[in-house]
Design an enzyme around this catalytic site. Sequence first.
Site, mmCIF file in Angstrom:
data_model
loop_
_atom_site.group_PDB
_atom_site.id
_atom_site.type_symbol
_atom_site.label_atom_id
_atom_site.label_comp_id
_atom_site.label_asym_id
_atom_site.label_seq_id
_atom_site.Cartn_x
_atom_site.Cartn_y
_atom_site.Cartn_z
ATOM 1 N N LYS A 100 49.700 7.538 37.707
ATOM 2 C CA LYS A 100 48.741 7.561 36.575
ATOM 3 C C LYS A 100 49.142 6.618 35.455
ATOM 4 O O LYS A 100 48.298 6.051 34.764
ATOM 5 C CB LYS A 100 48.582 8.974 36.027
ATOM 6 C CG LYS A 100 49.813 9.481 35.288
ATOM 7 C CD LYS A 100 50.103 10.912 35.529
ATOM 8 C CE LYS A 100 51.582 11.115 35.502
ATOM 9 N NZ LYS A 100 52.075 12.139 36.366
ATOM 10 N N GLU A 124 43.171 8.157 43.899
ATOM 11 C CA GLU A 124 42.752 9.565 43.907
ATOM 12 C C GLU A 124 43.867 10.507 43.442
ATOM 13 O O GLU A 124 43.627 11.485 42.740
ATOM 14 C CB GLU A 124 42.311 9.955 45.331
ATOM 15 C CG GLU A 124 41.802 11.358 45.476
ATOM 16 C CD GLU A 124 40.581 11.621 44.615
ATOM 17 O OE1 GLU A 124 39.519 11.078 44.886
ATOM 18 O OE2 GLU A 124 40.715 12.383 43.632
ATOM 19 N N GLY A 129 46.606 15.711 41.240
ATOM 20 C CA GLY A 129 47.362 15.853 42.493
ATOM 21 C C GLY A 129 46.452 15.875 43.712
ATOM 22 O O GLY A 129 45.802 14.882 44.032
ATOM 23 N N ILE A 131 43.669 17.510 44.150
ATOM 24 C CA ILE A 131 42.247 17.806 43.911
ATOM 25 C C ILE A 131 41.431 16.525 44.056
ATOM 26 O O ILE A 131 41.724 15.533 43.386
ATOM 27 C CB ILE A 131 42.013 18.344 42.475
ATOM 28 C CG1 ILE A 131 42.903 19.551 42.188
ATOM 29 C CG2 ILE A 131 40.551 18.664 42.244
ATOM 30 C CD1 ILE A 131 42.835 20.007 40.726
ATOM 31 N N GLY A 182 62.258 23.687 38.298
ATOM 32 C CA GLY A 182 61.977 22.316 38.735
ATOM 33 C C GLY A 182 60.592 21.829 38.355
ATOM 34 O O GLY A 182 60.161 20.762 38.780
ATOM 35 N N GLU A 185 60.756 18.447 33.582
ATOM 36 C CA GLU A 185 61.879 17.500 33.659
ATOM 37 C C GLU A 185 62.935 17.897 32.629
ATOM 38 O O GLU A 185 62.654 18.644 31.697
ATOM 39 C CB GLU A 185 61.387 16.089 33.301
ATOM 40 C CG GLU A 185 60.181 15.631 34.064
ATOM 41 C CD GLU A 185 60.540 14.984 35.382
ATOM 42 O OE1 GLU A 185 61.684 14.510 35.507
ATOM 43 O OE2 GLU A 185 59.698 14.987 36.283
ATOM 44 N N ASP A 196 51.228 13.041 29.567
ATOM 45 C CA ASP A 196 50.785 13.033 30.962
ATOM 46 C C ASP A 196 49.277 13.347 31.033
ATOM 47 O O ASP A 196 48.508 12.619 31.669
ATOM 48 C CB ASP A 196 51.615 14.082 31.730
ATOM 49 C CG ASP A 196 51.160 14.281 33.153
ATOM 50 O OD1 ASP A 196 51.550 13.488 34.016
ATOM 51 O OD2 ASP A 196 50.392 15.243 33.407
ATOM 52 N N LYS A 200 45.801 11.026 32.158
ATOM 53 C CA LYS A 200 44.856 11.542 33.157
ATOM 54 C C LYS A 200 43.434 11.631 32.595
ATOM 55 O O LYS A 200 42.482 11.239 33.264
ATOM 56 C CB LYS A 200 45.332 12.906 33.662
ATOM 57 C CG LYS A 200 46.616 12.798 34.505
ATOM 58 C CD LYS A 200 47.216 14.171 34.781
ATOM 59 C CE LYS A 200 48.441 14.085 35.678
ATOM 60 N NZ LYS A 200 49.173 15.369 35.750
ATOM 61 N N GLY A 297 52.906 18.377 43.376
ATOM 62 C CA GLY A 297 53.522 18.838 44.623
ATOM 63 C C GLY A 297 53.425 17.773 45.689
ATOM 64 O O GLY A 297 52.448 17.032 45.770
HETATM 65 N N1 HSE Z 1 54.278 16.539 35.481
HETATM 66 C C1 HSE Z 1 52.994 16.600 36.078
HETATM 67 C C2 HSE Z 1 52.448 18.023 35.932
HETATM 68 C C3 HSE Z 1 53.071 16.190 37.514
HETATM 69 O O1 HSE Z 1 53.207 18.920 35.542
HETATM 70 O O2 HSE Z 1 51.270 18.257 36.163
HETATM 71 C C4 HSE Z 1 51.775 15.752 38.126
HETATM 72 O O3 HSE Z 1 51.227 14.631 37.494
#
Ligand code: HSE
Length: 400
Positions: A100, A124, A129, A131, A182, A185, A196, A200, A297
């Site tokens: 992205k 896509e 992810g 979807i 996990g 980060e 993020d 998007k 994932g």
């Molecule tokens: N760090 C992102 C999230 C990963 O938590 O959605 C997928 O882009």
Amino acid sequence: MIKLAVLGYGNIGSGVVSVLLENRELIAKKAGDEIVPVCVLDLRDYPGDIMEDKVVKDINLIVNDPEISIVVETMGGTKPAYDYVKACLLAGKHVATSNKALVAAHGPELLAIAKEKQVNFLFEASVGGGIPIIRPLTTCITADAVNEITGILNGTTNFMLTSMAEEGCAYDAILKKAQELGYAERDPSADVEGHDACRKIAILSSLAFGTWVDYNDIATEGITKISDVDMAYARKMGMAIKLFGTSRRQADGIYAMVSPVMIRKNHPLFAVNGVMNAVLVRGSMMGDLMFYGAGAGKLPTATAVVSDVVAAAKNPQGSEIGPFPEGKLVLADQKNEKRVWFLRIDGELNQEALNAFGAAEVVLLDGKKEFACLSAPMSETELDGLLAKYPVLSHIRIAE
Ligand code: HSE
């Protein structure tokens, strides 16, 4: 046989190889030809891996190999992904990416190169992810104007907000748990500060409104100020707090933003919990559409990348996306948008403050020397004027 290379053999890149190998026959049927991963580019070696002897270190071995027609980019970030992807497109190769950051920063240029070279640049997996949302926006929702696109686009923050709501934990404790599991980060800022989700919603808005949206223009607020007390009020009111990326067509233009919002039970995104993502697309004729699934994932994201690979194999003459008109979409100022606000105000219940905010609904929590209310609809500019006059502890947008 179609030969494919993967740039970046981490979580998603190795997932792409797994999906291609595991679903080889059904993918060949859908694509009309067998698709074979012939090499991966990575700094590391992968002893014992199925691609062990197919790891290369030099991008030119891929760019200059005329037999490789499709390249998957799953490196993340813009350096060196941008240079590598550009070189592959210029060499006449289709590119499918999950990146992205790359798409948000360089989408228009890469789409223009793809158009010129009559190849596909597809992304896509860059939003939501697994979807399917990019292809629905570009090839399915073509008979109605999109009025609004709103998503829960970040799984990490949705996990944190859901856990705060369900377990009553404070922000710091839940961040630590998300890191241990996990999801978050070690440096969680891209997720918790909303960056993020910002990239998007910039990509989705560009596709929905047909002119590129610069992610730098999107007002972005993360979840770092959301407290367990805010959550307790939300719970008492039967509401949820979510991080929304949203863009909406208004009388004065299209505005876009990322921010925490409170939503009521009847909001279509209310039940999207944990690490799940969802995108709501609203149109005048088609009404509301919802897309829901795993927003991150290895295998869900890899499956979305491979769906682009199949699309490229089926349409070898060129991209189904763009190119975009020159320039960027000039966004309306979201500060002018009138909305209801959730407000927590310090001290005893104060009628003057309630009158000033036009409060319609007051909420009290046991044992707290503060009160909360829902304001009358007002713009952020109007609200800012009042924040200076009253001891407001927190203010959160109500999304309808
Ligand atoms: N760090 C992102 C999230 C990963 O938590 O959605 C997928 O882009």
